[in-house]
Design an enzyme around this catalytic site. Structure first.
Site, mmCIF file in Angstrom:
data_model
loop_
_atom_site.group_PDB
_atom_site.id
_atom_site.type_symbol
_atom_site.label_atom_id
_atom_site.label_comp_id
_atom_site.label_asym_id
_atom_site.label_seq_id
_atom_site.Cartn_x
_atom_site.Cartn_y
_atom_site.Cartn_z
ATOM 1 N N ASP A 36 23.932 -21.741 62.138
ATOM 2 C CA ASP A 36 24.359 -20.424 61.642
ATOM 3 C C ASP A 36 23.213 -19.780 60.860
ATOM 4 O O ASP A 36 22.845 -20.277 59.804
ATOM 5 C CB ASP A 36 25.590 -20.627 60.753
ATOM 6 C CG ASP A 36 26.001 -19.357 60.023
ATOM 7 O OD1 ASP A 36 25.632 -18.266 60.497
ATOM 8 O OD2 ASP A 36 26.694 -19.472 58.996
ATOM 9 N N ASP A 44 25.166 -18.952 65.665
ATOM 10 C CA ASP A 44 24.798 -17.706 66.342
ATOM 11 C C ASP A 44 23.485 -17.866 67.104
ATOM 12 O O ASP A 44 22.836 -18.915 67.033
ATOM 13 C CB ASP A 44 24.719 -16.556 65.329
ATOM 14 C CG ASP A 44 23.938 -16.947 64.087
ATOM 15 O OD1 ASP A 44 22.833 -17.509 64.255
ATOM 16 O OD2 ASP A 44 24.437 -16.729 62.964
ATOM 17 N N ASP A 113 26.708 -19.661 81.145
ATOM 18 C CA ASP A 113 28.052 -20.087 81.545
ATOM 19 C C ASP A 113 28.716 -18.937 82.296
ATOM 20 O O ASP A 113 28.726 -17.805 81.814
ATOM 21 C CB ASP A 113 28.861 -20.431 80.285
ATOM 22 C CG ASP A 113 29.729 -21.653 80.475
ATOM 23 O OD1 ASP A 113 30.492 -21.662 81.461
ATOM 24 O OD2 ASP A 113 29.655 -22.575 79.647
ATOM 25 N N ASP A 228 32.272 -22.340 85.245
ATOM 26 C CA ASP A 228 33.506 -22.847 84.667
ATOM 27 C C ASP A 228 34.612 -22.976 85.728
ATOM 28 O O ASP A 228 34.854 -22.023 86.479
ATOM 29 C CB ASP A 228 33.959 -21.857 83.579
ATOM 30 C CG ASP A 228 35.051 -22.419 82.695
ATOM 31 O OD1 ASP A 228 34.831 -23.476 82.092
ATOM 32 O OD2 ASP A 228 36.127 -21.795 82.611
ATOM 33 N N GLU A 281 31.689 -26.705 87.630
ATOM 34 C CA GLU A 281 32.671 -27.594 87.014
ATOM 35 C C GLU A 281 33.871 -27.673 87.943
ATOM 36 O O GLU A 281 34.512 -26.662 88.232
ATOM 37 C CB GLU A 281 33.093 -27.057 85.641
ATOM 38 C CG GLU A 281 33.965 -28.065 84.889
ATOM 39 C CD GLU A 281 34.756 -27.434 83.754
ATOM 40 O OE1 GLU A 281 35.002 -28.122 82.763
ATOM 41 O OE2 GLU A 281 35.165 -26.258 83.863
ATOM 42 N N HIS A 357 31.321 -30.049 75.391
ATOM 43 C CA HIS A 357 32.106 -29.394 74.342
ATOM 44 C C HIS A 357 33.609 -29.635 74.499
ATOM 45 O O HIS A 357 34.377 -29.222 73.639
ATOM 46 C CB HIS A 357 31.817 -27.893 74.366
ATOM 47 C CG HIS A 357 32.264 -27.256 75.649
ATOM 48 N ND1 HIS A 357 31.674 -27.542 76.868
ATOM 49 C CD2 HIS A 357 33.263 -26.391 75.915
ATOM 50 C CE1 HIS A 357 32.299 -26.875 77.813
ATOM 51 N NE2 HIS A 357 33.270 -26.165 77.284
ATOM 52 N N ASP A 358 34.046 -30.246 75.612
ATOM 53 C CA ASP A 358 35.469 -30.535 75.825
ATOM 54 C C ASP A 358 35.789 -32.003 75.610
ATOM 55 O O ASP A 358 36.948 -32.415 75.772
ATOM 56 C CB ASP A 358 35.870 -30.198 77.273
ATOM 57 C CG ASP A 358 35.810 -28.717 77.575
ATOM 58 O OD1 ASP A 358 35.970 -27.906 76.652
ATOM 59 O OD2 ASP A 358 35.616 -28.378 78.764
HETATM 60 O O1 TEU Z 1 37.257 -26.599 81.003
HETATM 61 C C1 TEU Z 1 38.178 -26.932 82.001
HETATM 62 C C2 TEU Z 1 39.184 -27.907 81.625
HETATM 63 O O2 TEU Z 1 39.963 -28.249 82.463
HETATM 64 C C3 TEU Z 1 39.189 -28.484 80.257
HETATM 65 O O3 TEU Z 1 39.418 -27.527 79.297
HETATM 66 C C4 TEU Z 1 40.228 -29.510 80.155
HETATM 67 O O4 TEU Z 1 41.466 -28.907 80.000
HETATM 68 C C5 TEU Z 1 39.917 -30.366 78.986
HETATM 69 O O5 TEU Z 1 38.637 -30.864 79.153
HETATM 70 C C6 TEU Z 1 40.901 -31.489 78.906
HETATM 71 O O6 TEU Z 1 40.292 -32.599 78.467
HETATM 72 C C7 TEU Z 1 36.593 -25.387 81.041
HETATM 73 C C8 TEU Z 1 35.784 -25.214 79.772
HETATM 74 O O7 TEU Z 1 34.799 -26.202 79.715
HETATM 75 C C9 TEU Z 1 36.717 -25.229 78.591
HETATM 76 O O8 TEU Z 1 36.045 -25.210 77.379
HETATM 77 C C10 TEU Z 1 37.641 -24.051 78.726
HETATM 78 O O9 TEU Z 1 38.627 -24.109 77.737
HETATM 79 C C11 TEU Z 1 38.347 -24.015 80.083
HETATM 80 O O10 TEU Z 1 37.475 -24.273 81.175
HETATM 81 C C12 TEU Z 1 38.933 -22.647 80.332
HETATM 82 O O11 TEU Z 1 37.907 -21.712 80.538
#
Ligand code: TEU
Length: 587
Positions: A36, A44, A113, A228, A281, A357-358
């Site tokens: 930040d 940012d 992305d 995505d 993805e 990030h997920d």
């Molecule tokens: O992620 C797809 C997705 O299926 C994941 O969010 C999944 O639900 C999660 O990993 C469960 O463990 C993509 C992006 O990476 C995510 O950040 C977004 O929220 C999602 O698409 C919607 O755009």
């Protein structure tokens, strides 16, 4: 700076084609949590510009930037209101241009992305679509009439006029995948949050607009896209409900639809055929290999993406719901990787990731984030960088960052965690937060989203203000400054891994052969290219483990890399210490 395109890369001894993106290491930046610069507690773009030195020093070749487009941030930017504007919170277009130039000055490429399965409900297209059933942009989204509650078996909260949703699909974030729009009396599809309406790719105008927007970014000088949930864009004809008896769930209905390869082929022809890095993805459980091959095949029937992300290794420890976990062991993990290494052995290419990030932090998930945090982070890094494919390093992974000790629902920010848990609590499906605390600690996406730990200063040097999500309390010990100061750190080991890849074709292009698929704690394999061979052995355990290695591999082998001090000589019986990783050059 110029980056060569590589329409016809040179062939390696095993027939593999040389491509810049196969040789690259990608570093993922989640801007909200990276750094930040303006003291509002949210990361940012200037914060990233200020830290390009960190990436350059690590040696990475590409940055994948998570969404920075204008967005109400219902899903941290995966809900886009304007594809051609930068969100104020993250900065300006001029900041973004400076980031691109700064990265390019350091020979680091930038991929953006691409989120085009859905937009934000605040996007102009959707706002127009809401005005009437005949609105110009109505057909940019998926609208249907509801079903008569009396004729439906499933239980729903019955909506207006005794209606329930058009089919029984569930949102990936919990609850029905449809929202009712009162003024026009129809339902719209949202496979994610209700603020993320799905685009209707059947409409050629949608595709025109998406492709034009992609070309607009390409004109600005970017080097590719991370796409995505791109295998959701073609929905099945008639939008049929699930079929529990046949084992067909929502995810099976909505992935790899009938026109997906046609749509991606169109994208390839109209946008992409230029030597970019493109990574799709592909959600699915599992992702059928025949579709996977088509997505990444460069041949005439292929969609021509460079590579894809599948989910199979990160679903092993998951139950159906976010508050459920499943048991897994190392043989399961090896089986998944072995299958995908084989799937693209002759054509196509793997991406390699253990974090994003997920996902929860790899060291807490596949390693030991206590006593062996450092060793296991390095071992997992060794795996990531010595399988065949392009490694993706997620911010903080190179520091050995761990999961966060969440204590209450208030600690979470993620819509993908909060939506389903709140609904389940409301409906009594889940008794209390405490009943699901351990599982949420293990599974929540917020584990990845706590601020990057730059130093032991207040807020871990991420920001001058209270960050939007709490800093992991271990930042005093785990931070970039400490890592840089210590030659033996995870960070310096990652630097060596990146360098090792850059200096050795066999790491990038060598064939993969597993040696210990059934062993409970050891993962050993070779990588072979012409007369070069690497022999990798990883001990996934808190205990020492002995491995009787094949004689021909250890004969004249020399240790090229390892996460402990080298022990004496190489012998057929390898005594591996807890979480020890060794990479030998075999002859
Ligand atoms: O992620 C797809 C997705 O299926 C994941 O969010 C999944 O639900 C999660 O990993 C469960 O463990 C993509 C992006 O990476 C995510 O950040 C977004 O929220 C999602 O698409 C919607 O755009």
């Amino acid at each position: 700076m110029t980056f060569e395109t590589d329409a016809a890369g040179e062939r390696l001894p095993n027939g593999e084609r040389r491509r810049w993106w196969k040789e690259a290491v990608v570093y993922q930046v989640y801007p909200r949590s990276f750094a930040d610069s303006d003291g509002d507690g949210v990361g940012d773009i200037r914060g990233i510009v200020d830290r390009v030195g960190h990436l350059d020093d690590l040696g990475v070749d590409v940055v994948w930037l998570n969404p920075v487009y204008e967005s109400p941030q219902a899903d941290n930017g995966y809900d886009i209101a304007d594809y051609r504007a930068i969100d104020e919170q993250y900065g300006t277009m001029a900041d973004w241009e400076e980031l691109l130039d700064t990265l390019h000055d350091h020979d680091i490429r930038l991929i953006m992305d691409l989120v085009v399965n859905h937009t934000s409900d605040e996007h102009d297209w959707f706002q127009n679509a809401l005005t009437s059933r005949d609105a110009d942009y109505r057909d940019y989204y998926v609208w249907r009439e509801g079903r008569d509650a009396a004729e439906v078996d499933e239980t729903y909260d019955v909506g207006p006029d005794g209606e329930v949703p058009p089919n029984d699909w569930e949102s990936f974030f919990g609850g029905p995948a449809w929202a009712y729009h009162e003024a026009t009396g129809e339902w719209y599809l949202h496979l994610f949050d209700r603020k993320q309406p799905d685009l209707n790719w059947e409409n050629p105008d949608v595709r025109d607009d998406v492709f034009e927007m992609m070309n607009w970014w390409i004109e600005k000088g970017i080097d590719g896209f991370r796409m995505d949930v791109i295998n959701l864009v073609s929905k099945p004809e008639g939008l049929p409900s699930t079929d529990p008896e046949a084992g067909i769930r929502t995810i099976d209905r909505v992935t790899n639809g009938p026109r997906v390869h046609e749509f991606l082929g169109e994208m390839r022809d109209r946008v992409l055929d230029r030597g970019f890095l493109t990574v799709g993805e592909m959600i699915g459980d599992p992702l059928p290999v025949e579709h996977a091959r088509r997505y990444v095949s460069p041949g005439p029937d292929g969609d021509g993406l460079s590579m894809l992300f599948h989910f199979e290794h990160v679903l092993l420890d998951r139950g159906e719901r976010i508050w459920e976990t499943a048991d897994w062991d190392l043989t399961d993990l090896k089986a998944v990787f072995d299958r995908w290494q084989a799937a693209f052995a002759d054509e196509g290419w793997n991406s390699l990731y253990l974090n994003n990030h997920d996902q929860p932090r790899m060291v807490s998930r596949f390693g030991n984030d206590g006593e062996y945090r450092r060793e296991s982070a390095k071992l997992l890094g060794t795996l990531l960088h010595t399988l065949r494919g392009t490694p993706y390093v997620y911010q903080g992974e190179e520091l050995g960052m761990t999961n966060y000790p969440f204590e209450s629902l208030d600690d979470f920010r993620d819509v993908g965690t909060l939506n389903p848990v709140r609904t389940a609590l409301d409906r009594g499906v889940v008794e209390s937060f405490d009943a699901v605390k351990e599982a949420l600690r293990a599974n929540s996406r917020d584990n990845a989203r706590t601020p990057v730990q730059w130093s032991d200063e207040e807020h871990a040097g991420f920001s001058d203000a209270e960050p939007w999500i709490s800093v992991n309390p271990n930042y005093g010990e785990v931070n970039a400054e400490a890592e840089r100061a210590d030659e033996d750190s995870v960070y310096h080991y990652y630097r060596r891994l990146v360098e090792f890849r850059h200096e050795n074709d066999v790491v990038v292009y060598g064939d993969y052969d597993p040696l210990t698929p059934d062993h409970e704690s050891l993962w050993a394999y070779t990588r072979t290219l012409g007369d070069e061979r690497l022999f990798v052995v990883l001990n996934f355990a808190d205990e020492a483990t002995t491995y009787d290695a094949p004689a021909e591999l250890v004969g004249d082998a020399t240790l090229a890399l390892g996460n402990y001090d080298a022990d004496d000589g190489v012998d057929e019986t390898l005594d591996l210490r807890p979480w020890e990783a060794r990479v030998y050059r075999a002859r």
